[in-house]
Design an enzyme around this catalytic site. Structure first.
Site, PDB file in Angstrom:
ATOM      1  N   ARG A   1      46.076  23.650 -13.603  1.00 46.61           N
ATOM      2  CA  ARG A   1      45.973  23.280 -12.195  1.00 46.61           C
ATOM      3  C   ARG A   1      44.998  22.125 -11.977  1.00 46.61           C
ATOM      4  O   ARG A   1      44.938  21.561 -10.884  1.00 46.61           O
ATOM      5  CB  ARG A   1      45.529  24.480 -11.361  1.00 46.61           C
ATOM      6  CG  ARG A   1      46.444  25.680 -11.434  1.00 46.61           C
ATOM      7  CD  ARG A   1      45.853  26.856 -10.679  1.00 46.61           C
ATOM      8  NE  ARG A   1      45.690  26.525  -9.291  1.00 46.61           N
ATOM      9  CZ  ARG A   1      46.605  26.772  -8.341  1.00 46.61           C
ATOM     10  NH1 ARG A   1      47.732  27.360  -8.673  1.00 46.61           N
ATOM     11  NH2 ARG A   1      46.407  26.428  -7.094  1.00 46.61           N
TER      12      ARG A   1
ATOM     13  N   GLY B   1      41.816  22.336  -2.303  1.00 48.98           N
ATOM     14  CA  GLY B   1      42.420  21.767  -1.099  1.00 48.98           C
ATOM     15  C   GLY B   1      41.631  20.563  -0.624  1.00 48.98           C
ATOM     16  O   GLY B   1      40.879  19.950  -1.403  1.00 48.98           O
TER      17      GLY B   1
ATOM     18  N   LYS C   1      59.144  12.073 -18.379  1.00 53.24           N
ATOM     19  CA  LYS C   1      58.513  12.773 -19.510  1.00 53.24           C
ATOM     20  C   LYS C   1      57.706  11.795 -20.362  1.00 53.24           C
ATOM     21  O   LYS C   1      56.592  12.072 -20.784  1.00 53.24           O
ATOM     22  CB  LYS C   1      59.575  13.476 -20.380  1.00 53.24           C
ATOM     23  CG  LYS C   1      60.227  14.675 -19.700  1.00 53.24           C
ATOM     24  CD  LYS C   1      59.344  15.872 -19.554  1.00 53.24           C
ATOM     25  CE  LYS C   1      58.707  16.071 -18.252  1.00 53.24           C
ATOM     26  NZ  LYS C   1      59.139  16.289 -16.990  1.00 53.24           N
TER      27      LYS C   1
ATOM     28  N   LYS D   1      49.597  20.659 -12.836  1.00 54.01           N
ATOM     29  CA  LYS D   1      50.907  21.304 -12.940  1.00 54.01           C
ATOM     30  C   LYS D   1      51.672  21.252 -11.620  1.00 54.01           C
ATOM     31  O   LYS D   1      52.876  21.011 -11.583  1.00 54.01           O
ATOM     32  CB  LYS D   1      50.751  22.737 -13.407  1.00 54.01           C
ATOM     33  CG  LYS D   1      52.048  23.482 -13.603  1.00 54.01           C
ATOM     34  CD  LYS D   1      52.845  22.876 -14.749  1.00 54.01           C
ATOM     35  CE  LYS D   1      54.256  23.400 -14.888  1.00 54.01           C
ATOM     36  NZ  LYS D   1      55.109  22.603 -15.730  1.00 54.01           N
TER      37      LYS D   1
HETATM   38  C1  BG6 Z   1      53.715  17.586 -10.775  1.00 57.51           C
HETATM   39  C2  BG6 Z   1      53.966  18.042 -12.209  1.00 57.51           C
HETATM   40  O1  BG6 Z   1      52.391  17.789 -10.398  1.00 57.51           O
HETATM   41  O2  BG6 Z   1      54.537  18.289  -9.860  1.00 57.51           O
HETATM   42  C3  BG6 Z   1      55.430  17.788 -12.528  1.00 57.51           C
HETATM   43  O3  BG6 Z   1      53.117  17.314 -13.087  1.00 57.51           O
HETATM   44  C4  BG6 Z   1      56.297  18.528 -11.524  1.00 57.51           C
HETATM   45  O4  BG6 Z   1      55.731  18.220 -13.826  1.00 57.51           O
HETATM   46  C5  BG6 Z   1      55.938  18.186 -10.086  1.00 57.51           C
HETATM   47  O5  BG6 Z   1      57.623  18.208 -11.762  1.00 57.51           O
HETATM   48  C6  BG6 Z   1      56.607  19.124  -9.098  1.00 57.51           C
HETATM   49  O6  BG6 Z   1      56.141  20.424  -9.297  1.00 57.51           O
HETATM   50  P1  BG6 Z   1      56.941  21.686  -8.752  1.00 57.51           P
HETATM   51  O7  BG6 Z   1      56.103  22.847  -9.179  1.00 57.51           O
HETATM   52  O8  BG6 Z   1      57.032  21.551  -7.263  1.00 57.51           O
HETATM   53  O9  BG6 Z   1      58.289  21.688  -9.402  1.00 57.51           O
END
Ligand code: BG6
Length: 586
Positions: free
Chosen positions: A27, A101, A467, A581
């Protein structure tokens, strides 16, 4: 986005907190810190870097006390420094806080508090929470009242945990995730079940605009007007406890390697929801689909699948752009929201905008404990287990399988969706890893890579380039094959590397023509295809499969290529710089 955690119980808090932060490190990993309470004193240790590094340097897990809070940071306000790392003590040191936040009105609050004599050490927006709590506590000497007065003044999105000098924990949430764990040896507060799931699977989900107080008398929940609130304890599935690397060097490689299985499991725990959603879509008038990052690339694939096989028009929307065209939604609209985490702020905002017009929300999510699930009329689970690697891999192919299942349902099985064949094909690609590693070796010093695909393969080219960007920091661009000659061809020369996604289907000949045009400018061609060609300098073969199913397999060699190129370039595949993430701030 950051991770926050709190613990109050009978066991030493610091080791539990450090373990929880390690699990939630995806996170945010700019800095980490822990504060514990013992003998009427709050002890704080923190530093710049990842959990294991900082723990080694400052012994976070040796802090004394059975009450504590912790944080990993993804910087939004203030540089990545020790001072800006959380926890932030109030100027008297009687309260310390961790925050996830953004506090939008932090500057004006800070000025007001400074005129009242409260001092600030950091450049963060978060520190204002500590001093505002202190100011309100100094006025009332009552923790509940000081939380109510504080949330009444804070503007923005936040979840915070505070430890007071009598050992009480208080936490509040407004549009940011906050989950309570109820265990035999104590209470947990966390941004994510992963923070404490190895200790208990009994959880409580406080709603938005609620806060909790935990002390030796137990747990109490209130709304922001100080009214007591009751919530059910629910169980989370223990699969989330299985977030280990096992024999793999990185989560990313583990998650890429899990796809032969996750492909078969995708959507299996929400079959009824897939049928309900497909029925709703079949009769819908205005259909939209949204996501961020990889999830948006899945939305682009959906456009092809729905129009080609179900003869249904669906509009893909980049979630962060929806706010600029809110009027597209109308009462009977349906918005499909795709999100692995279910916590991306941009996706949640798009959903809120659509809901305001009475639109129905169908979500495709991996974290079924997330805010997006609570916001949806129907939620379909990816069922691919926790995804820790920041770059989405198995969740992408699972998102595609769920979309294929929905379309196949609507067109009464017209796709011939043979997932066993897909799973076998991916196993073959994974067994070709050493060849892919050799090609990756050549990308070590490359500065630009173009990824080409036509038709339904263009969104895969976009995902492939994402990627490569996320994992290798190489500038990579996804291009629709036919667009090359209208500009991007000017970029091609002997330093260029181009990945050509070219399965033997209706796009094959046109894409090969594009490859020849590029080759003529001296660029190096990496061909991803089930058919060899002399155009390719490097050929990565994929198994032949039914035309409709190529998108489900052709991304896997690019995931592996990016992973191995990351190792060549000595980047951290699991925690790429500057990323998180899912981003829970706008
Ligand atoms: C980004 C990630 O922060 O958010 C990506 O690094 C991801 O890998 C994108 O595709 C969207 O995240 P989520 O959880 O809404 O699919």
């Amino acid at each position: 986005m950051c991770s926050i955690i709190g613990y109050l119980g009978i066991s030493p808090a610091a080791p539990i907190i450090v373990k929880g932060l390690k699990r939630m490190e995806y996170r945010g990993y700019d800095s980490v810190g822990v504060a514990t309470f013992s003998e009427h004193h709050i002890n704080v240790r923190k530093g710049v870097g990842k959990v294991l590094e900082v723990n080694k340097a400052v012994k976070l897990d040796e802090l004394i006390g059975t009450i504590g809070i912790g944080h990993t940071r993804w910087a939004t306000h203030g540089m990545v420094t020790d001072t800006n790392a959380h926890p932030h003590p109030s100027s008297s040191g009687e309260i310390a806080i961790v925050h996830n936040g953004i506090i939008e009105n932090h500057e004006e609050l800070k000025k007001e508090l400074q005129t009242l004599g409260y001092t600030f050490k950091s450049q963060t927006d978060s520190e204002v929470i500590a001093n505002l709590l202190q100011y309100n506590y100094d006025k009332t000497k009552e923790i509940k009242k000081s939380v109510v007065d504080t949330v009444a003044e804070l503007k923005g999105n936040y979840a915070f945990v505070a430890v007071f000098q009598d050992g009480t924990l208080a936490a509040a949430r407004l549009h940011e995730p906050l989950i309570i764990g109820v265990g035999r040896e104590g209470y947990f507060i966390s941004s994510d079940v992963l923070g404490f799931v190895e200790y208990t699977d009994e959880v409580i989900y406080p709603d938005n605009k609620e806060f909790v107080i935990i002390d030796s008398s137990g747990l109490k929940i209130f709304d922001f007007d100080a009214n007591p609130v009751q919530h059910q304890i629910t169980k989370v599935s223990k699969e989330f406890a299985d977030a280990y690397k096992g024999q793999y060097a990185h989560y990313t490689l583990k998650e890429i390697s899990e796809q032969p299985t996750t492909i078969l499991n995708a959507g299996n725990k929400t079959k009824i929801e897939i049928d309900l959603a497909s029925d709703l879509i079949k009769h819908a008038r205005n259909l939209y689909i949204t996501g961020s990052g990889t999830s948006y690339n899945a939305a682009l694939i959906a456009k092809f699948l729905f129009s080609k096989y179900a003869k249904i028009k669906i509009d893909p929307l980049i979630s962060s752009e929806v706010q600029f065209s809110p009027d597209i939604f109308e009462e009977k609209s349906i918005l499909i929201a795709i999100s692995q985490s279910g916590e991306s702020a941009d996706v949640l905002e798009a959903v809120n905008i659509a809901k305001k017009t009475g639109s129905k929300i169908i979500s495709i999510v991996n974290m079924m404990t997330s805010s997006l699930v609570h916001q949806s009329s129907i939620s379909i689970g990816l069922n691919c287990g926790p995804e820790i690697g920041v770059a989405a891999t198995k969740s992408f192919t699972s998102q595609l399988v769920v979309l294929y299942k929905m379309v196949d349902k609507i067109c009464d099985g017209c796709i011939e969706l043979d997932l066993t064949k897909v799973s076998e094909a991916i196993k073959k690609i994974l067994s070709n890893d050493s060849k892919i590693r050799d090609v990756a070796n050549r990308l070590k010093d490359v500065s630009d890579i173009y990824v080409l695909g036509r038709g339904i393969h263009y969104p895969i080219a976009s995902e492939g380039s994402l990627k490569l960007k996320e994992l290798t920091y190489i500038h990579a661009e996804g291009l629709p094959g036919g667009e090359l000659k209208h500009g991007p061809l000017a970029l091609m020369d002997s330093n260029s590397y181009v990945l050509i996604i070219n399965p033997n289907d209706s796009t094959y000949n046109d894409t090969l023509t594009s490859a020849r045009e590029i080759k003529a400018r001296g660029a190096k061609i990496i061909g991803i295809s089930d058919k060899p060609s002399d155009v390719y300098d490097y050929w990565i073969d994929i198994p032949s499969i039914t035309e409709s199913l190529y998108p489900l397999i052709e991304i896997v060699p690019i995931q592996l290529l990016a992973y191995h190129a990351a190792l060549e370039k000595d980047t951290d595949p699991d925690y790429p710089r500057n990323l998180a993430k899912s981003v829970t701030v706008k």
